[in-house]
Scaffold this motif. Structure first.
Motif, mmCIF file in Angstrom:
data_model
loop_
_atom_site.group_PDB
_atom_site.id
_atom_site.type_symbol
_atom_site.label_atom_id
_atom_site.label_comp_id
_atom_site.label_asym_id
_atom_site.label_seq_id
_atom_site.Cartn_x
_atom_site.Cartn_y
_atom_site.Cartn_z
ATOM 1 N N GLU A 177 -3.001 -3.255 2.637
ATOM 2 C CA GLU A 177 -2.976 -4.244 1.571
ATOM 3 C C GLU A 177 -1.818 -5.211 1.799
ATOM 4 O OE1 GLU A 177 -5.115 -4.356 -1.424
ATOM 5 O OE2 GLU A 177 -6.268 -3.254 0.072
ATOM 6 N N ARG A 178 -1.958 -6.432 1.285
ATOM 7 C CA ARG A 178 -0.888 -7.424 1.469
ATOM 8 C C ARG A 178 0.385 -7.023 0.731
ATOM 9 N NH1 ARG A 178 -2.301 -13.178 3.516
ATOM 10 N NH2 ARG A 178 -4.250 -12.694 4.590
ATOM 11 N N SER A 179 0.215 -6.423 -0.456
ATOM 12 C CA SER A 179 1.370 -6.057 -1.260
ATOM 13 C C SER A 179 0.903 -5.160 -2.399
ATOM 14 C CB SER A 179 2.051 -7.313 -1.835
ATOM 15 O OG SER A 179 1.219 -7.922 -2.816
ATOM 16 N N PHE A 180 1.841 -4.893 -3.302
ATOM 17 C CA PHE A 180 1.531 -4.106 -4.494
ATOM 18 C C PHE A 180 1.481 -5.023 -5.717
ATOM 19 C CE2 PHE A 180 2.833 -1.068 -7.901
ATOM 20 C CZ PHE A 180 1.726 -0.239 -7.809
ATOM 21 N N ALA A 181 1.147 -6.285 -5.498
ATOM 22 C CA ALA A 181 1.178 -7.267 -6.590
ATOM 23 C C ALA A 181 0.172 -6.955 -7.688
ATOM 24 C CB ALA A 181 0.929 -8.667 -6.038
ATOM 25 N N PHE A 182 -0.937 -6.304 -7.335
ATOM 26 C CA PHE A 182 -1.986 -6.010 -8.317
ATOM 27 C C PHE A 182 -2.244 -4.503 -8.339
ATOM 28 C CE2 PHE A 182 -2.708 -10.263 -6.562
ATOM 29 C CZ PHE A 182 -2.609 -11.024 -7.727
ATOM 30 N N PRO A 183 -1.487 -3.763 -9.160
ATOM 31 C CA PRO A 183 -1.583 -2.297 -9.170
ATOM 32 C C PRO A 183 -2.988 -1.758 -9.440
ATOM 33 C CG PRO A 183 0.350 -3.031 -10.386
ATOM 34 C CD PRO A 183 -0.442 -4.247 -10.077
ATOM 35 N N ALA A 184 -3.722 -2.385 -10.355
ATOM 36 C CA ALA A 184 -5.074 -1.898 -10.663
ATOM 37 C C ALA A 184 -5.978 -1.999 -9.432
ATOM 38 C CB ALA A 184 -5.670 -2.683 -11.827
ATOM 39 N N GLN A 185 -5.778 -3.040 -8.637
ATOM 40 C CA GLN A 185 -6.556 -3.200 -7.415
ATOM 41 C C GLN A 185 -6.249 -2.071 -6.434
ATOM 42 O OE1 GLN A 185 -6.826 -7.169 -5.569
ATOM 43 N NE2 GLN A 185 -6.228 -6.220 -3.640
ATOM 44 N N VAL A 186 -4.992 -1.659 -6.383
ATOM 45 C CA VAL A 186 -4.600 -0.552 -5.510
ATOM 46 C C VAL A 186 -5.275 0.743 -5.953
ATOM 47 C CG1 VAL A 186 -2.651 0.887 -4.789
ATOM 48 C CG2 VAL A 186 -2.409 -1.602 -4.837
ATOM 49 N N LEU A 187 -5.324 0.969 -7.248
ATOM 50 C CA LEU A 187 -6.001 2.163 -7.752
ATOM 51 C C LEU A 187 -7.489 2.143 -7.423
ATOM 52 C CD1 LEU A 187 -4.272 2.510 -11.252
ATOM 53 C CD2 LEU A 187 -3.946 3.986 -9.262
ATOM 54 N N ARG A 188 -8.101 0.983 -7.527
ATOM 55 C CA ARG A 188 -9.513 0.860 -7.145
ATOM 56 C C ARG A 188 -9.707 1.166 -5.669
ATOM 57 N NH1 ARG A 188 -9.483 -3.605 -10.569
ATOM 58 N NH2 ARG A 188 -9.253 -5.073 -8.808
ATOM 59 N N ARG A 189 -8.765 0.691 -4.853
ATOM 60 C CA ARG A 189 -8.874 0.926 -3.419
ATOM 61 C C ARG A 189 -8.759 2.417 -3.113
ATOM 62 N NH1 ARG A 189 -10.377 -2.811 -2.451
ATOM 63 N NH2 ARG A 189 -8.919 -4.407 -1.829
ATOM 64 N N ILE A 190 -7.902 3.114 -3.822
ATOM 65 C CA ILE A 190 -7.778 4.567 -3.618
ATOM 66 C C ILE A 190 -9.107 5.254 -3.874
ATOM 67 C CG2 ILE A 190 -6.724 6.688 -4.532
ATOM 68 C CD1 ILE A 190 -4.172 5.078 -5.019
ATOM 69 N N ALA A 191 -9.749 4.863 -4.980
ATOM 70 C CA ALA A 191 -11.024 5.488 -5.347
ATOM 71 C C ALA A 191 -12.144 5.095 -4.386
ATOM 72 C CB ALA A 191 -11.383 5.105 -6.781
ATOM 73 N N GLU A 192 -12.200 3.808 -4.015
ATOM 74 C CA GLU A 192 -13.293 3.318 -3.169
ATOM 75 C C GLU A 192 -13.216 3.853 -1.742
ATOM 76 O OE1 GLU A 192 -13.587 -1.035 -5.456
ATOM 77 O OE2 GLU A 192 -12.720 -0.875 -3.447
ATOM 78 N N GLU A 193 -12.010 3.887 -1.183
ATOM 79 C CA GLU A 193 -11.845 4.285 0.215
ATOM 80 C C GLU A 193 -11.566 5.779 0.373
ATOM 81 O OE1 GLU A 193 -12.255 2.507 2.900
ATOM 82 O OE2 GLU A 193 -12.498 0.512 2.008
ATOM 83 N N LYS A 194 -11.470 6.489 -0.744
ATOM 84 C CA LYS A 194 -11.165 7.924 -0.703
ATOM 85 C C LYS A 194 -9.850 8.158 0.059
ATOM 86 C CE LYS A 194 -15.004 8.880 -2.818
ATOM 87 N NZ LYS A 194 -14.962 9.187 -4.278
ATOM 88 N N ILE A 195 -8.823 7.477 -0.396
ATOM 89 C CA ILE A 195 -7.509 7.551 0.233
ATOM 90 C C ILE A 195 -6.991 8.988 0.200
ATOM 91 C CG2 ILE A 195 -5.102 6.788 0.069
ATOM 92 C CD1 ILE A 195 -7.028 4.585 0.984
ATOM 93 N N THR A 196 -6.409 9.431 1.326
ATOM 94 C CA THR A 196 -5.830 10.778 1.386
ATOM 95 C C THR A 196 -4.309 10.754 1.466
ATOM 96 O OG1 THR A 196 -5.941 10.889 3.805
ATOM 97 C CG2 THR A 196 -7.889 11.626 2.573
ATOM 98 N N GLY A 197 -3.727 9.673 2.028
ATOM 99 C CA GLY A 197 -2.284 9.567 2.147
ATOM 100 C C GLY A 197 -1.759 8.337 1.443
#
Length: 520
Positions: free
Chosen positions: A242-262
């Motif tokens: 990601e470019r940054s942490f400017a949009f926290p909700a977007q980061v949470l969506r990315r965790i759910a969508e990509e099945k983030i493990t780390g």
């Protein structure tokens, strides 16, 4: 990596491309890039750099956001037998000029979005033989730069292999700039061996696997962010950049969508996430581990992280750019030693010394010393600063790192961080040199004196607090000074607090007494 008896850092990519060529290794800006594509693109760029005159040991500066081009460029520079120098895209023009003058790069890889910042410094940098610009740039802007080409031009010719290998593992792989107490950035010199040792050590205690999906919202110019990318490639895992942490909700969506493990982060990120009301609406169950470094993580945040990421291992860590990582707190020790930054990372030793360099026992505060293969080669073009940090070790012919950080250890060998002796402020996971902020304040017309200190802050780790003396008759308010700072400094350097005072306290020798300011 079997073709060469002693591998180099970029062999991580070569190996993963050979064994997992069709696997997606990078997700960024809506692009899904396979290891085979990363290998092919980095080979093409490496050949372009070599043909443009980049030779073994030359520096190549990458001044860019977290993009596919930045990732490709990192590996390409190494394949061209050169030295990578990643620069934070938040860097201002004057500082970039200093870095170009200090680093003397043969090539600059950047992007059109940053044109207003790099245009003038690049035109005045005599060492540049090639400037490569990604993004849409018109002919007039491009021709104004020295030896400039568009990114697409570097991809015009396919290559099945990188340029001929010239380096060995003690050659420099990267120069990572870090702020110091003087306010003048210092380039930490890291060899291929340094970086591979650090990567192997951290990946071993995190148990990074090839099915890992690692989220990185940290800048690649920040060594913590850079090593997420390197570890992912080493393991043949997938990096979601990601470019940054400017949009926290977007980061949470990315965790759910990509099945983030780390999920690596700094206290600022975790503090922000934990305050989001929507946190519980996202599926975070895929997270296997969470890491935090950059500043001490408050105990209450550690407990909340354990609750939110209930199935994950939580790692509190501590380190310096000069040796990448010093310690980690094993997750099983989190409850019994929540205020500790842990034990030495694998293949590293540490101890505490007094002012005479004598080792100290448990519970006694002193300077932390690090011994291991991760310790830097030195500071670029700064032999005096290097000599203050690298000193003879316990065995003949070796050098160890005197960190300048004051810590103590308990009887079990767990480290407790106390303070940094050189006054550098750790805010939002970034190092901030007070003198650099003070210089920016003094550049404001009407500001006569300025002093900057760090004050504890639950969210930032430390917040920057500035005390300012203005010329008589000048009407300033705190918000106005903050706006002026925003024009001159990276966002993480802008003071959170500004206090306008009639004068600054001084010691008997006439120096500004920052101890009194901190206590005020």
């Amino acid at each position: 990596m079997d073709d060469d008896p002693v591998p180099l850092l970029h062999d991580y990519l070569v190996h993963s491309a050979r064994s997992r060529g069709e696997k997606v290794g990078l997700v960024c800006d809506g692009h899904r890039v396979t290891y085979g594509q990363l290998e092919a693109w980095s080979n093409a760029l490496a050949h372009h750099l070599a043909e443009a005159g980049v030779e073994r040991g030359d520096r190549v500066m990458i001044f860019a956001d977290n993009t596919v081009e930045a990732v490709v460029s990192f590996w390409a520079v190494l394949k061209a037998n050169a030295v990578v120098c990643l620069i934070n895209p938040l860097t201002k023009r004057d500082k970039l000029s200093y870095l170009l003058d200090d680093c003397q790069p043969t090539a600059l890889i950047t992007q059109k979005r940053l044109y207003a910042t790099f245009n003038e410094p690049a035109r005045h940098c005599s060492s540049l033989r090639r400037v490569i610009v990604s993004g849409t740039i018109d002919d007039a802007d491009l021709t104004a730069l020295p030896h400039a080409v568009r990114w697409n031009a570097t991809m015009a010719t396919e290559h099945n292999a990188p340029p001929a290998r010239r380096c060995i593992d003690i050659d420099l792989a990267a120069i990572v700039y870090t702020s110091g107490s003087t306010g003048e950035p210092k380039g930490v010199m890291l060899t291929h061996r340094n970086m591979m040792a650090a990567c192997a050590s951290v990946a071993s205690y995190l148990s990074v696997r090839d099915d890992e999906v690692i989220l990185n919202v940290l800048p690649l110019a920040f060594d913590y962010g850079l090593y997420q990318m390197i570890m992912a490639v080493r393991a043949g895992a997938r990096l979601v950049l990601e470019r940054s942490f400017a949009f926290p909700a977007q980061v949470l969506r990315r965790i759910a969508e990509e099945k983030i493990t780390g999920f690596p982060g700094v206290p600022t990120i975790f503090s922000t996430l934990l305050q989001l009301e929507s946190l519980t609406t996202y599926d975070l169950s895929s997270i296997r581990y969470v890491t935090s470094t950059g500043a001490a993580l408050p105990v209450q945040h550690l407990l909340l992280l354990k609750a939110v990421f209930s199935g994950a291992r939580i790692y509190s860590m501590y380190g310096l750019t000069e040796c990448k990582r010093c310690t980690y707190l094993p997750p099983e020790d989190l409850d019994r030693k929540p205020t500790s930054v842990g034990i030495a990372i694998p293949n590293t030793e540490m101890w505490i010394v007094d002012e005479r360099g004598q080792r100290l026992g448990p519970g006694v505060a002193g300077q932390l010393v690090i011994r291991g293969a991760t310790v830097m080669k030195g500071y670029w073009r700064k032999p005096d600063a290097t000599a203050r940090k690298l000193k003879p070790g316990p065995l003949p012919g070796e050098q160890v790192l005197y960190t300048g950080d004051y810590c103590q250890m308990d009887a079990e060998g767990y480290l407790y961080f106390i303070s940094r002796s050189d006054e550098v402020i750790k805010s939002r996971g970034e190092k901030v040199a007070p003198k650099e902020v003070e210089s920016a304040l003094l550049d404001i017309p009407g500001v006569r004196e300025a002093a900057v200190v760090g004050v504890p802050d639950e969210v930032l780790g430390h917040a920057i607090k500035a005390f300012v003396v203005v010329d008589q008759g000048r009407a300033f308010d705190e918000k106005q000074i903050q706006r002026e700072c925003q024009e001159r400094l990276e966002s993480f350097m802008v003071p959170k607090y500004i206090v306008i005072v009639p004068d600054l306290p001084r010691t008997d020798t006439g120096k500004i007494s920052k101890r009194e300011l901190i206590a005020s």
